[in-house]
Design an enzyme around this catalytic site. Structure first.
Site, mmCIF file in Angstrom:
data_model
loop_
_atom_site.group_PDB
_atom_site.id
_atom_site.type_symbol
_atom_site.label_atom_id
_atom_site.label_comp_id
_atom_site.label_asym_id
_atom_site.label_seq_id
_atom_site.Cartn_x
_atom_site.Cartn_y
_atom_site.Cartn_z
ATOM 1 N N GLU A 76 64.707 20.253 -0.235
ATOM 2 C CA GLU A 76 64.363 21.283 0.738
ATOM 3 C C GLU A 76 64.345 20.729 2.160
ATOM 4 O O GLU A 76 64.769 21.386 3.106
ATOM 5 C CB GLU A 76 62.987 21.879 0.412
ATOM 6 C CG GLU A 76 62.987 22.805 -0.772
ATOM 7 C CD GLU A 76 63.788 24.068 -0.517
ATOM 8 O OE1 GLU A 76 63.235 25.038 0.008
ATOM 9 O OE2 GLU A 76 65.001 24.065 -0.840
ATOM 10 N N THR A 80 67.172 29.686 8.205
ATOM 11 C CA THR A 80 65.789 29.290 7.984
ATOM 12 C C THR A 80 65.231 28.461 9.135
ATOM 13 O O THR A 80 64.093 28.661 9.575
ATOM 14 C CB THR A 80 65.675 28.485 6.673
ATOM 15 O OG1 THR A 80 66.130 29.313 5.591
ATOM 16 C CG2 THR A 80 64.239 28.080 6.414
#
Length: 331
Positions: free
Chosen positions: A153, A206
């Site tokens: 991530e 994001t």
């Protein structure tokens, strides 16, 4: 279930396997996830049954990891194993158990849209980690893979949060009680809770979505948010869908991120007037989701939201699911 896990550079897995491979190939599915769950920024998330990603992993004679194929990404993801979240996370896992010499060929099949706010990168990473765990005959709790998944991530979006990878790995509804040390708690939830998801075909990266969030907040807003998070968790334990619904309000992040999603508040109005108990942004968006008490209402809401988006010339994908308690699985 609660798990205290050390930082990636220090972790020594409680590996339960013979140290040798128990198979030559495996195919794994890992689910999409809804992070934040409106009021729980970076600390709440749950897994859904669809969409998700698939990884095919094969053992080879030549040491090292090779990514031989990626489909469904429109050429956006790197084949370089040092730059792909799947291979990097798998390599960290192998190094941690002293088996960095193994040769692997990886195929990644994206069955979900990139940049959807549904944990696309985490689904890929978790599928890869669960695949190598399976091949190694590792019988430890999948939650032990969390530090490696969080490294993926960090590579994907610049921040190693766990609200996508934890539910993808563990299934169900999860709370990230703490990041230092990492402490993840699996929460109960009503079995008849349905989720309606719509992904508008717009781009909300994001990294950019995180940059617009306020760094300072008023105490009044913080108190409101604490109450909503506590109410949501209480509703999950009490199996009280109405309490879950009225607790899912966000006064901190949603007011800013909603500006990146066309007609967000109109979509909320449509969903709530059509029987939703709650409505909000999935992760950083642009996907939105609603909780309902039955499948029929969930499907009706997705159809109405998609019709509205079509009316403003925006394409979309829709998914209807209960909460996925299984997490990744061999297929």
């Amino acid at each position: 279930m609660s798990n205290n896990i050390q930082e990636i550079n220090e972790v020594q897995l409680p590996f339960q396997g013979g140290g040798g491979l128990v198979g030559s190939s495996v195919k794994v599915f890992a689910p999409a996830t809804v992070a934040n769950v409106v009021c729980g920024f970076d600390v709440l998330g749950f897994a859904v049954n669809e969409p998700g990603d698939e990884v095919i992993m094969r053992v080879t004679d030549k040491p090292g990891i090779v990514i031989s194929k990626i489909t469904g990404d429109d050429g956006r993801l790197p084949l370089d194993p040092t730059k792909n979240t799947v291979s990097v996370s798998v390599q960290h896992y192998l190094d941690s158990i002293g088996r960095g010499d193994i040769g692997l060929d990886i195929e990644l099949h994206k069955k979900m849209p990139i940049g959807s706010g549904l944990g696309s990168s985490s689904a890929s990473t978790v599928a890869g980690l669960f695949a190598i765990k399976t091949l190694m005959g590792d019988t430890t709790d999948p939650a032990t893979l969390l530090p490696f998944a969080m490294k993926g991530e960090e590579m994907a979006c610049g921040h190693g949060h766990a609200d996508n990878v934890a539910p993808a790995l563990m299934g169900g509804f999860v709370l990230i009680r703490s990041y230092e040390p990492l402490d993840v708690v699996r929460l109960p939830h009503p079995k008849d809770l349905w989720c309606a998801i719509v992904f508008p075909d717009v781009d909300v990266p994001t990294r950019e979505a995180r940059q617009i969030i306020r760094n300072k907040i008023a105490m009044k807003d913080a108190v409101t948010q604490w109450g909503n998070i506590a109410g949501l968790v209480s509703g999950l334990f009490m199996q009280d869908i109405d309490l879950i619904g009225r607790s899912m309000q966000d006064v901190l992040v949603e007011p800013v991120r909603s500006m990146l999603i066309p007609d967000f508040y109109k979509m909320r109005e449509i969903a709530m007037s059509s029987g939703a108990v709650s409505f909000g942004i999935s992760g950083s968006g642009p996907s939105v989701f609603a909780f309902t008490k039955d499948e029929e209402t969930a499907r009706s809401i997705t159809q109405k939201l998609q019709a509205h988006l079509t009316g403003i010339k925006i394409g979309s994908n829709a998914y209807v699911s209960t909460i996925n308690d299984a997490g990744p699985r061999v297929i």
